[in-house]
Write an enzyme that holds these catalytic residues in place. Structure first.
Site, PDB file in Angstrom:
ATOM      1  N   ASN A   8      50.355 -23.643 -41.497  1.00  0.00           N
ATOM      2  CA  ASN A   8      49.928 -22.810 -40.364  1.00  0.00           C
ATOM      3  C   ASN A   8      50.997 -22.740 -39.283  1.00  0.00           C
ATOM      4  O   ASN A   8      50.757 -22.201 -38.210  1.00  0.00           O
ATOM      5  CB  ASN A   8      48.622 -23.373 -39.773  1.00  0.00           C
ATOM      6  N   LYS A  12      57.945 -22.643 -38.993  1.00  0.00           N
ATOM      7  CA  LYS A  12      58.414 -23.008 -40.342  1.00  0.00           C
ATOM      8  C   LYS A  12      58.497 -21.756 -41.225  1.00  0.00           C
ATOM      9  O   LYS A  12      59.439 -21.594 -42.000  1.00  0.00           O
ATOM     10  CB  LYS A  12      57.455 -24.010 -40.989  1.00  0.00           C
ATOM     11  N   ASP A  68      56.122 -31.228 -45.963  1.00  0.00           N
ATOM     12  CA  ASP A  68      55.743 -32.223 -44.970  1.00  0.00           C
ATOM     13  C   ASP A  68      57.028 -32.868 -44.481  1.00  0.00           C
ATOM     14  O   ASP A  68      57.941 -33.147 -45.265  1.00  0.00           O
ATOM     15  CB  ASP A  68      54.791 -33.262 -45.550  1.00  0.00           C
ATOM     16  N   GLY A 150      58.483 -28.709 -32.215  1.00  0.00           N
ATOM     17  CA  GLY A 150      58.366 -30.148 -32.470  1.00  0.00           C
ATOM     18  C   GLY A 150      59.413 -30.967 -31.734  1.00  0.00           C
ATOM     19  O   GLY A 150      59.573 -30.865 -30.515  1.00  0.00           O
ATOM     20  N   ASP A 152      62.631 -30.705 -32.029  1.00  0.00           N
ATOM     21  CA  ASP A 152      63.934 -30.019 -31.967  1.00  0.00           C
ATOM     22  C   ASP A 152      64.699 -30.248 -30.653  1.00  0.00           C
ATOM     23  O   ASP A 152      65.918 -30.435 -30.681  1.00  0.00           O
ATOM     24  CB  ASP A 152      63.772 -28.510 -32.206  1.00  0.00           C
ATOM     25  N   ARG A 179      64.695 -29.082 -43.685  1.00  0.00           N
ATOM     26  CA  ARG A 179      63.830 -28.147 -44.406  1.00  0.00           C
ATOM     27  C   ARG A 179      64.655 -27.180 -45.231  1.00  0.00           C
ATOM     28  O   ARG A 179      64.319 -26.878 -46.380  1.00  0.00           O
ATOM     29  CB  ARG A 179      62.928 -27.384 -43.418  1.00  0.00           C
TER      30      ARG A 179
HETATM   31  P1  IMP Z   1      54.551 -31.470 -40.399  1.00  0.00           P
HETATM   32  O1  IMP Z   1      55.487 -31.394 -41.521  1.00  0.00           O
HETATM   33  O2  IMP Z   1      54.131 -30.098 -39.948  1.00  0.00           O
HETATM   34  O3  IMP Z   1      53.394 -32.411 -40.651  1.00  0.00           O
HETATM   35  O4  IMP Z   1      55.373 -32.030 -39.168  1.00  0.00           O
HETATM   36  C1  IMP Z   1      55.331 -33.357 -38.707  1.00  0.00           C
HETATM   37  C2  IMP Z   1      55.844 -33.411 -37.293  1.00  0.00           C
HETATM   38  O5  IMP Z   1      57.241 -33.210 -37.278  1.00  0.00           O
HETATM   39  C3  IMP Z   1      55.249 -32.388 -36.328  1.00  0.00           C
HETATM   40  O6  IMP Z   1      55.125 -33.000 -35.068  1.00  0.00           O
HETATM   41  C4  IMP Z   1      56.289 -31.298 -36.291  1.00  0.00           C
HETATM   42  O7  IMP Z   1      56.274 -30.624 -35.044  1.00  0.00           O
HETATM   43  C5  IMP Z   1      57.565 -32.093 -36.477  1.00  0.00           C
HETATM   44  N1  IMP Z   1      58.549 -31.288 -37.197  1.00  0.00           N
HETATM   45  C6  IMP Z   1      58.469 -30.822 -38.467  1.00  0.00           C
HETATM   46  N2  IMP Z   1      59.557 -30.114 -38.776  1.00  0.00           N
HETATM   47  C7  IMP Z   1      60.340 -30.129 -37.661  1.00  0.00           C
HETATM   48  C8  IMP Z   1      61.591 -29.531 -37.350  1.00  0.00           C
HETATM   49  O8  IMP Z   1      62.230 -28.822 -38.142  1.00  0.00           O
HETATM   50  N3  IMP Z   1      62.064 -29.763 -36.110  1.00  0.00           N
HETATM   51  C9  IMP Z   1      61.403 -30.534 -35.179  1.00  0.00           C
HETATM   52  N4  IMP Z   1      60.224 -31.095 -35.416  1.00  0.00           N
HETATM   53  C10 IMP Z   1      59.694 -30.892 -36.652  1.00  0.00           C
END
Ligand code: IMP
Length: 194
Positions: A8, A12, A68, A150, A152, A179
Protein backbone atom coordinates in the site's frame (compact mmCIF):
# COMPACT_ATOMS: atom_id res chain seq x y z
CA UNK A 1 2.89 -10.40 -17.99
CA UNK A 2 0.51 -8.94 -15.37
CA UNK A 3 2.08 -8.71 -11.94
CA UNK A 4 0.68 -7.09 -8.81
CA UNK A 5 2.93 -5.30 -6.35
CA UNK A 6 1.48 -6.24 -2.96
CA UNK A 7 2.07 -3.00 -1.05
CA UNK A 8 0.00 0.00 0.00
CA UNK A 9 3.09 2.24 -0.08
CA UNK A 10 2.78 4.62 -3.06
CA UNK A 11 6.46 5.66 -2.75
CA UNK A 12 7.59 2.06 -3.19
CA UNK A 13 5.29 1.65 -6.19
CA UNK A 14 6.83 4.76 -7.82
CA UNK A 15 10.35 3.44 -7.23
CA UNK A 16 9.56 0.00 -8.59
CA UNK A 17 7.63 1.18 -11.69
CA UNK A 18 10.87 2.66 -13.06
CA UNK A 19 12.78 -0.58 -12.61
CA UNK A 20 10.52 -3.08 -14.33
CA UNK A 21 10.70 -3.84 -18.07
CA UNK A 22 7.87 -2.68 -20.34
CA UNK A 23 6.80 -6.33 -20.75
CA UNK A 24 5.51 -6.30 -17.17
CA UNK A 25 2.12 -4.70 -16.61
CA UNK A 26 2.42 -3.59 -13.01
CA UNK A 27 -0.82 -3.64 -11.00
CA UNK A 28 -1.33 -1.93 -7.66
CA UNK A 29 -3.46 -3.43 -4.89
CA UNK A 30 -6.19 -0.91 -5.81
CA UNK A 31 -6.06 -2.18 -9.41
CA UNK A 32 -7.00 -5.69 -8.24
CA UNK A 33 -9.66 -4.42 -5.82
CA UNK A 34 -7.66 -5.07 -2.67
CA UNK A 35 -8.19 -2.30 -0.14
CA UNK A 36 -7.29 -4.13 3.05
CA UNK A 37 -4.24 -4.10 5.30
CA UNK A 38 -1.96 -7.02 4.40
CA UNK A 39 -0.85 -9.38 7.19
CA UNK A 40 2.75 -8.83 8.27
CA UNK A 41 3.24 -10.85 11.45
CA UNK A 42 6.39 -12.87 10.78
CA UNK A 43 9.67 -12.46 12.72
CA UNK A 44 11.84 -12.05 9.60
CA UNK A 45 11.90 -9.88 6.45
CA UNK A 46 11.77 -13.07 4.38
CA UNK A 47 8.71 -14.31 6.29
CA UNK A 48 6.85 -11.01 5.95
CA UNK A 49 7.57 -10.62 2.23
CA UNK A 50 6.31 -14.16 1.62
CA UNK A 51 3.29 -13.67 3.85
CA UNK A 52 2.14 -10.53 2.01
CA UNK A 53 2.67 -11.95 -1.48
CA UNK A 54 1.05 -15.28 -0.58
CA UNK A 55 -1.94 -13.52 0.98
CA UNK A 56 -2.65 -11.56 -2.20
CA UNK A 57 -2.17 -14.61 -4.40
CA UNK A 58 -4.44 -16.79 -2.23
CA UNK A 59 -7.22 -14.19 -1.90
CA UNK A 60 -7.13 -12.43 -5.27
CA UNK A 61 -5.66 -15.11 -7.57
CA UNK A 62 -3.11 -12.75 -9.11
CA UNK A 63 0.61 -13.38 -9.59
CA UNK A 64 2.32 -10.90 -7.36
CA UNK A 65 5.37 -9.83 -5.44
CA UNK A 66 5.82 -8.09 -2.10
CA UNK A 67 8.78 -6.55 -0.38
CA UNK A 68 9.76 -6.16 3.24
CA UNK A 69 12.51 -3.82 4.34
CA UNK A 70 14.43 -3.32 7.54
CA UNK A 71 16.93 -0.72 8.71
CA UNK A 72 19.69 -2.57 10.60
CA UNK A 73 21.82 -0.31 12.80
CA UNK A 74 25.16 -1.74 13.94
CA UNK A 75 25.31 0.06 17.30
CA UNK A 76 21.78 -1.18 18.08
CA UNK A 77 22.64 -4.82 17.39
CA UNK A 78 20.73 -4.81 14.07
CA UNK A 79 17.60 -3.06 15.43
CA UNK A 80 15.07 -1.89 14.42
CA UNK A 81 15.37 -4.51 11.62
CA UNK A 82 12.13 -6.34 10.94
CA UNK A 83 10.39 -3.98 13.41
CA UNK A 84 11.41 -0.80 11.53
CA UNK A 85 7.83 0.23 10.68
CA UNK A 86 6.66 -0.03 14.30
CA UNK A 87 9.89 1.14 15.96
CA UNK A 88 8.22 4.04 17.84
CA UNK A 89 4.84 2.32 18.23
CA UNK A 90 1.92 0.72 16.40
CA UNK A 91 0.90 3.94 14.67
CA UNK A 92 3.83 3.45 12.20
CA UNK A 93 4.69 7.17 12.02
CA UNK A 94 7.88 7.85 10.06
CA UNK A 95 8.68 11.08 11.94
CA UNK A 96 8.34 9.29 15.31
CA UNK A 97 10.51 6.39 14.12
CA UNK A 98 13.23 8.79 12.95
CA UNK A 99 13.06 10.77 16.21
CA UNK A 100 13.42 7.59 18.27
CA UNK A 101 16.36 6.42 16.17
CA UNK A 102 18.18 9.74 16.54
CA UNK A 103 17.51 9.69 20.29
CA UNK A 104 18.91 6.14 20.64
CA UNK A 105 22.05 7.18 18.75
CA UNK A 106 22.42 10.61 20.36
CA UNK A 107 25.72 9.84 22.10
CA UNK A 108 26.78 7.04 19.74
CA UNK A 109 29.83 7.68 17.53
CA UNK A 110 29.27 4.48 15.50
CA UNK A 111 26.53 5.48 13.00
CA UNK A 112 26.87 2.53 10.60
CA UNK A 113 23.69 0.92 9.28
CA UNK A 114 22.26 -0.94 6.33
CA UNK A 115 18.91 -1.16 4.62
CA UNK A 116 17.97 -4.68 3.62
CA UNK A 117 15.04 -5.62 1.37
CA UNK A 118 13.60 -9.02 0.61
CA UNK A 119 11.25 -9.43 -2.36
CA UNK A 120 9.03 -12.52 -2.58
CA UNK A 121 7.39 -13.44 -5.89
CA UNK A 122 4.44 -15.85 -6.15
CA UNK A 123 3.75 -17.21 -9.65
CA UNK A 124 0.55 -18.76 -11.10
CA UNK A 125 1.46 -22.35 -10.19
CA UNK A 126 2.00 -21.15 -6.62
CA UNK A 127 5.78 -21.37 -6.60
CA UNK A 128 7.62 -18.76 -4.54
CA UNK A 129 10.95 -17.07 -5.39
CA UNK A 130 12.96 -14.70 -3.21
CA UNK A 131 15.39 -11.88 -4.04
CA UNK A 132 17.31 -9.64 -1.67
CA UNK A 133 19.23 -6.39 -1.81
CA UNK A 134 21.14 -4.24 0.68
CA UNK A 135 22.87 -0.88 0.89
CA UNK A 136 25.36 0.26 3.53
CA UNK A 137 25.41 3.74 4.98
CA UNK A 138 25.46 5.90 8.07
CA UNK A 139 22.75 7.56 10.13
CA UNK A 140 22.84 11.36 9.89
CA UNK A 141 22.79 13.57 13.01
CA UNK A 142 19.48 15.14 11.94
CA UNK A 143 16.90 14.64 9.16
CA UNK A 144 17.90 16.26 5.84
CA UNK A 145 15.86 16.36 2.62
CA UNK A 146 12.17 16.22 1.75
CA UNK A 147 11.96 13.45 -0.85
CA UNK A 148 11.43 9.73 -0.30
CA UNK A 149 9.80 8.27 2.80
CA UNK A 150 10.44 6.45 6.07
CA UNK A 151 14.05 6.70 7.24
CA UNK A 152 15.28 8.33 3.98
CA UNK A 153 16.00 11.74 5.64
CA UNK A 154 18.57 10.19 8.00
CA UNK A 155 20.18 7.56 5.75
CA UNK A 156 23.42 8.53 3.96
CA UNK A 157 24.49 5.73 1.58
CA UNK A 158 28.24 5.00 1.68
CA UNK A 159 28.47 4.83 -2.11
CA UNK A 160 26.80 8.21 -2.54
CA UNK A 161 28.09 11.79 -2.37
CA UNK A 162 27.20 12.52 1.26
CA UNK A 163 23.53 13.32 0.64
CA UNK A 164 20.73 11.43 2.38
CA UNK A 165 18.28 9.37 0.31
CA UNK A 166 15.70 12.12 0.98
CA UNK A 167 17.89 14.61 -0.92
CA UNK A 168 18.06 12.38 -4.00
CA UNK A 169 15.72 12.06 -6.97
CA UNK A 170 14.00 8.70 -7.41
CA UNK A 171 16.44 7.78 -10.16
CA UNK A 172 19.43 8.65 -7.97
CA UNK A 173 18.05 6.56 -5.09
CA UNK A 174 17.34 3.70 -7.49
CA UNK A 175 21.01 3.59 -8.54
CA UNK A 176 22.03 2.63 -5.01
CA UNK A 177 19.08 1.41 -3.04
CA UNK A 178 18.39 -1.86 -1.27
CA UNK A 179 14.99 -2.14 -2.99
CA UNK A 180 16.39 -1.45 -6.46
CA UNK A 181 19.01 -4.18 -5.90
CA UNK A 182 16.38 -6.71 -4.82
CA UNK A 183 14.16 -5.75 -7.78
CA UNK A 184 17.19 -6.18 -10.10
CA UNK A 185 17.21 -9.86 -9.05
CA UNK A 186 13.48 -10.07 -9.68
CA UNK A 187 13.82 -8.51 -13.15
CA UNK A 188 16.67 -10.88 -14.05
CA UNK A 189 14.48 -13.81 -13.07
CA UNK A 190 11.42 -12.51 -14.96
CA UNK A 191 13.45 -12.17 -18.15
CA UNK A 192 14.29 -15.90 -17.97
CA UNK A 193 10.53 -16.67 -18.05
CA UNK A 194 9.81 -14.68 -21.20
P1 IMP B 1 8.11 -2.09 5.13
O1 IMP B 1 8.96 -2.83 4.20
O2 IMP B 1 7.08 -1.28 4.39
O3 IMP B 1 7.53 -2.95 6.23
O4 IMP B 1 9.03 -0.99 5.80
C1 IMP B 1 9.58 -1.08 7.09
C2 IMP B 1 9.98 0.29 7.55
O5 IMP B 1 11.13 0.73 6.85
C3 IMP B 1 8.93 1.39 7.39
O6 IMP B 1 9.04 2.26 8.49
C4 IMP B 1 9.34 2.08 6.12
O7 IMP B 1 8.95 3.45 6.14
C5 IMP B 1 10.85 1.94 6.17
N1 IMP B 1 11.39 1.84 4.82
C6 IMP B 1 11.17 0.86 3.91
N2 IMP B 1 11.82 1.11 2.77
C7 IMP B 1 12.46 2.30 2.97
C8 IMP B 1 13.27 3.11 2.13
O8 IMP B 1 13.55 2.82 0.96
N3 IMP B 1 13.73 4.25 2.68
C9 IMP B 1 13.45 4.63 3.98
N4 IMP B 1 12.68 3.92 4.79
C10 IMP B 1 12.19 2.76 4.29
Amino acid sequence: MRLCFASNNAHKLDEIKRLLPATVQLLSLADIGCHEELPETQPTLEGNARQKAQYVFDNYGVSCFADDTGLEVDALGGAPGVYSARYAGPQREAADNVAKLLHELATQPDRRAQFRTVVALVLPAGEVHEFSGAVSGTIAGRPVGSRGFGYDPVFIPTEGDGRTFAEMTLDEKNLLSHRARAVEGLVGFLTTLA
